[in-house]
Design a protein around this motif. Sequence first.
Motif, PDB file in Angstrom:
ATOM      1  N   PHE A 238      11.761 -17.062  65.550  1.00 14.90           N
ATOM      2  CA  PHE A 238      12.294 -15.995  66.380  1.00 14.90           C
ATOM      3  C   PHE A 238      13.818 -16.022  66.403  1.00 14.90           C
ATOM      4  O   PHE A 238      14.476 -14.979  66.365  1.00 14.90           O
ATOM      5  CB  PHE A 238      11.748 -16.101  67.807  1.00 14.90           C
ATOM      6  N   ALA A 239      14.388 -17.226  66.487  1.00 16.55           N
ATOM      7  CA  ALA A 239      15.839 -17.345  66.513  1.00 16.55           C
ATOM      8  C   ALA A 239      16.457 -16.810  65.219  1.00 16.55           C
ATOM      9  O   ALA A 239      17.515 -16.165  65.236  1.00 16.55           O
ATOM     10  CB  ALA A 239      16.240 -18.799  66.738  1.00 16.55           C
ATOM     11  N   ARG A 240      15.810 -17.078  64.094  1.00  8.98           N
ATOM     12  CA  ARG A 240      16.323 -16.586  62.808  1.00  8.98           C
ATOM     13  C   ARG A 240      16.171 -15.073  62.705  1.00  8.98           C
ATOM     14  O   ARG A 240      17.055 -14.386  62.186  1.00  8.98           O
ATOM     15  CB  ARG A 240      15.592 -17.271  61.664  1.00  8.98           C
ATOM     16  N   LEU A 241      15.065 -14.542  63.209  1.00  3.05           N
ATOM     17  CA  LEU A 241      14.877 -13.099  63.175  1.00  3.05           C
ATOM     18  C   LEU A 241      15.877 -12.383  64.076  1.00  3.05           C
ATOM     19  O   LEU A 241      16.310 -11.263  63.776  1.00  3.05           O
ATOM     20  CB  LEU A 241      13.445 -12.742  63.591  1.00  3.05           C
ATOM     21  N   LYS A 242      16.252 -13.019  65.171  1.00  7.46           N
ATOM     22  CA  LYS A 242      17.192 -12.387  66.097  1.00  7.46           C
ATOM     23  C   LYS A 242      18.607 -12.320  65.539  1.00  7.46           C
ATOM     24  O   LYS A 242      19.470 -11.662  66.129  1.00  7.46           O
ATOM     25  CB  LYS A 242      17.208 -13.149  67.424  1.00  7.46           C
ATOM     26  N   GLN A 243      18.851 -12.973  64.417  1.00  2.58           N
ATOM     27  CA  GLN A 243      20.150 -12.814  63.771  1.00  2.58           C
ATOM     28  C   GLN A 243      20.325 -11.392  63.247  1.00  2.58           C
ATOM     29  O   GLN A 243      21.451 -10.968  62.981  1.00  2.58           O
ATOM     30  CB  GLN A 243      20.285 -13.828  62.635  1.00  2.58           C
ATOM     31  N   PHE A 244      19.208 -10.686  63.105  1.00  5.28           N
ATOM     32  CA  PHE A 244      19.260  -9.279  62.736  1.00  5.28           C
ATOM     33  C   PHE A 244      19.319  -8.464  64.037  1.00  5.28           C
ATOM     34  O   PHE A 244      18.368  -8.434  64.803  1.00  5.28           O
ATOM     35  CB  PHE A 244      18.032  -8.892  61.907  1.00  5.28           C
ATOM     36  N   ARG A 245      20.445  -7.798  64.240  1.00  7.73           N
ATOM     37  CA  ARG A 245      20.689  -7.122  65.519  1.00  7.73           C
ATOM     38  C   ARG A 245      19.649  -6.056  65.822  1.00  7.73           C
ATOM     39  O   ARG A 245      19.283  -5.845  66.982  1.00  7.73           O
ATOM     40  CB  ARG A 245      22.089  -6.477  65.475  1.00  7.73           C
ATOM     41  N   ALA A 246      19.164  -5.366  64.793  1.00  8.35           N
ATOM     42  CA  ALA A 246      18.188  -4.304  65.013  1.00  8.35           C
ATOM     43  C   ALA A 246      16.816  -4.845  65.379  1.00  8.35           C
ATOM     44  O   ALA A 246      15.917  -4.064  65.710  1.00  8.35           O
ATOM     45  CB  ALA A 246      18.082  -3.415  63.780  1.00  8.35           C
ATOM     46  N   ILE A 247      16.630  -6.161  65.307  1.00  9.34           N
ATOM     47  CA  ILE A 247      15.385  -6.783  65.738  1.00  9.34           C
ATOM     48  C   ILE A 247      15.559  -7.424  67.107  1.00  9.34           C
ATOM     49  O   ILE A 247      14.679  -7.335  67.958  1.00  9.34           O
ATOM     50  CB  ILE A 247      14.917  -7.827  64.703  1.00  9.34           C
ATOM     51  N   ALA A 248      16.703  -8.070  67.315  1.00 11.99           N
ATOM     52  CA  ALA A 248      16.962  -8.688  68.617  1.00 11.99           C
ATOM     53  C   ALA A 248      16.915  -7.642  69.725  1.00 11.99           C
ATOM     54  O   ALA A 248      16.441  -7.905  70.831  1.00 11.99           O
ATOM     55  CB  ALA A 248      18.326  -9.382  68.605  1.00 11.99           C
ATOM     56  N   THR A 249      17.393  -6.439  69.447  1.00 12.68           N
ATOM     57  CA  THR A 249      17.298  -5.312  70.376  1.00 12.68           C
ATOM     58  C   THR A 249      16.685  -4.148  69.622  1.00 12.68           C
ATOM     59  O   THR A 249      17.204  -3.751  68.578  1.00 12.68           O
ATOM     60  CB  THR A 249      18.678  -4.914  70.924  1.00 12.68           C
ATOM     61  N   ARG A 250      15.616  -3.623  70.148  1.00  8.86           N
ATOM     62  CA  ARG A 250      14.933  -2.528  69.454  1.00  8.86           C
ATOM     63  C   ARG A 250      15.675  -1.213  69.673  1.00  8.86           C
ATOM     64  O   ARG A 250      15.853  -0.772  70.801  1.00  8.86           O
ATOM     65  CB  ARG A 250      13.486  -2.409  69.951  1.00  8.86           C
ATOM     66  N   PHE A 251      16.098  -0.586  68.587  1.00 12.20           N
ATOM     67  CA  PHE A 251      16.754   0.704  68.635  1.00 12.20           C
ATOM     68  C   PHE A 251      15.864   1.825  68.087  1.00 12.20           C
ATOM     69  O   PHE A 251      16.185   2.999  68.261  1.00 12.20           O
ATOM     70  CB  PHE A 251      18.060   0.675  67.823  1.00 12.20           C
ATOM     71  N   ASP A 252      14.777   1.473  67.423  1.00 11.02           N
ATOM     72  CA  ASP A 252      13.897   2.465  66.808  1.00 11.02           C
ATOM     73  C   ASP A 252      12.930   3.036  67.841  1.00 11.02           C
ATOM     74  O   ASP A 252      12.282   2.287  68.580  1.00 11.02           O
ATOM     75  CB  ASP A 252      13.099   1.837  65.664  1.00 11.02           C
ATOM     76  N   ASN A 253      12.809   4.355  67.874  1.00 17.31           N
ATOM     77  CA  ASN A 253      11.848   4.978  68.768  1.00 17.31           C
ATOM     78  C   ASN A 253      10.418   4.742  68.304  1.00 17.31           C
ATOM     79  O   ASN A 253       9.512   4.582  69.117  1.00 17.31           O
ATOM     80  CB  ASN A 253      12.117   6.484  68.862  1.00 17.31           C
ATOM     81  N   LEU A 254      10.207   4.729  66.994  1.00 19.46           N
ATOM     82  CA  LEU A 254       8.864   4.575  66.444  1.00 19.46           C
ATOM     83  C   LEU A 254       8.543   3.102  66.214  1.00 19.46           C
ATOM     84  O   LEU A 254       9.339   2.368  65.620  1.00 19.46           O
ATOM     85  CB  LEU A 254       8.736   5.345  65.121  1.00 19.46           C
ATOM     86  N   ALA A 255       7.363   2.701  66.664  1.00 21.82           N
ATOM     87  CA  ALA A 255       6.955   1.308  66.514  1.00 21.82           C
ATOM     88  C   ALA A 255       6.818   0.924  65.049  1.00 21.82           C
ATOM     89  O   ALA A 255       7.144  -0.201  64.657  1.00 21.82           O
ATOM     90  CB  ALA A 255       5.641   1.067  67.251  1.00 21.82           C
ATOM     91  N   ASP A 256       6.336   1.847  64.218  1.00 17.06           N
ATOM     92  CA  ASP A 256       6.168   1.544  62.796  1.00 17.06           C
ATOM     93  C   ASP A 256       7.507   1.249  62.131  1.00 17.06           C
ATOM     94  O   ASP A 256       7.598   0.394  61.245  1.00 17.06           O
ATOM     95  CB  ASP A 256       5.480   2.704  62.081  1.00 17.06           C
ATOM     96  N   ARG A 257       8.556   1.957  62.535  1.00 15.19           N
ATOM     97  CA  ARG A 257       9.882   1.711  61.960  1.00 15.19           C
ATOM     98  C   ARG A 257      10.401   0.340  62.405  1.00 15.19           C
ATOM     99  O   ARG A 257      10.989  -0.405  61.614  1.00 15.19           O
ATOM    100  CB  ARG A 257      10.854   2.802  62.395  1.00 15.19           C
ATOM    101  N   TYR A 258      10.190   0.018  63.667  1.00 16.63           N
ATOM    102  CA  TYR A 258      10.645  -1.276  64.179  1.00 16.63           C
ATOM    103  C   TYR A 258       9.910  -2.418  63.482  1.00 16.63           C
ATOM    104  O   TYR A 258      10.521  -3.407  63.065  1.00 16.63           O
ATOM    105  CB  TYR A 258      10.423  -1.335  65.687  1.00 16.63           C
ATOM    106  N   ARG A 259       8.607  -2.263  63.322  1.00 17.26           N
ATOM    107  CA  ARG A 259       7.823  -3.297  62.639  1.00 17.26           C
ATOM    108  C   ARG A 259       8.250  -3.424  61.185  1.00 17.26           C
ATOM    109  O   ARG A 259       8.282  -4.532  60.633  1.00 17.26           O
ATOM    110  CB  ARG A 259       6.330  -2.969  62.731  1.00 17.26           C
TER     111      ARG A 259
END
Length: 276
Positions: A238-259
């Motif tokens: 999780f810590a490594r994934l959170k280095q990606f800002r768009a994952i640490a905070t969800r900005f996508d309205n669509l769940a499929d895009r976020y996933r």
Amino acid sequence: MDGRGRPWRDHRQVVNGVLWRLRTGAPWRDLLERYGPWQTVYERFARWEADGTWATLLEHVRVVRDDAVGRGEWAVAGRLHDQPGPPARRRRSQKGAADGDELEDPGRSQARQALGRSRGGLTTKVHLAVDGRGLPLSIVLTPGNINDATAFGQVLDGIRVPRSATGRPRTTPERVLGDKAYSSRAIRHLLRRRGLAATIPERRDQEANRRRRGRLGGRPPAFGKEIYRDRNVVERCFARLKQFRAIATRFDNLADRYRAGIILASLILWLREPVR
């Protein structure tokens, strides 16, 4: 070339644009010019999410990168990520304006996009299963107000790594490690039915209830403190994934895009793993 005969923009340029946005969390419209038109980059990202290209690439890399699935232990955990909820949107009836406008049910729409109201507002919960090295194997999204244990079966069912040679995909670990959120009778029964060893600590209320019942409470579940220390691999993931800002905070309205962003970040983690 696309369906209209125009040549594709260079894949490397587009993928670099997607990765830049994933790393920075910037709006798509703010994409740097060197990556090309932001519409092209976004459309390529969305198209490859819809046709399963990102998931296929991740599956391929798991096979090629000398994965240790089936030989190591897997850990499962869930965490919350902040996400401002989109407002309820008005949609026009298919019969026309004469029938009036309909209000889309906000609760139903939010649940469909893996959004739920918790203490921090509208949030999304990311559930992961990782191998013994902390590399993602299964990704499940649920609304933030959903209990971790309810997604446990989906996370296990989502683990599927094809073999480099012939044979069925690997889906069964040697052991499953989980935190107290997964300490439930239903989960322990599920693991026993599948023949999976588990290291999950018992919650205090469960322990107190078992002791209060005496002999009827049964024996405490087996738990090894030394083995449980390896569960931190999922926290490191999780810590490594959170280095990606768009994952640490969800900005996508669509769940499929976020996933899809999480899948792409997971692909990067697998590619960074040295080949043995």
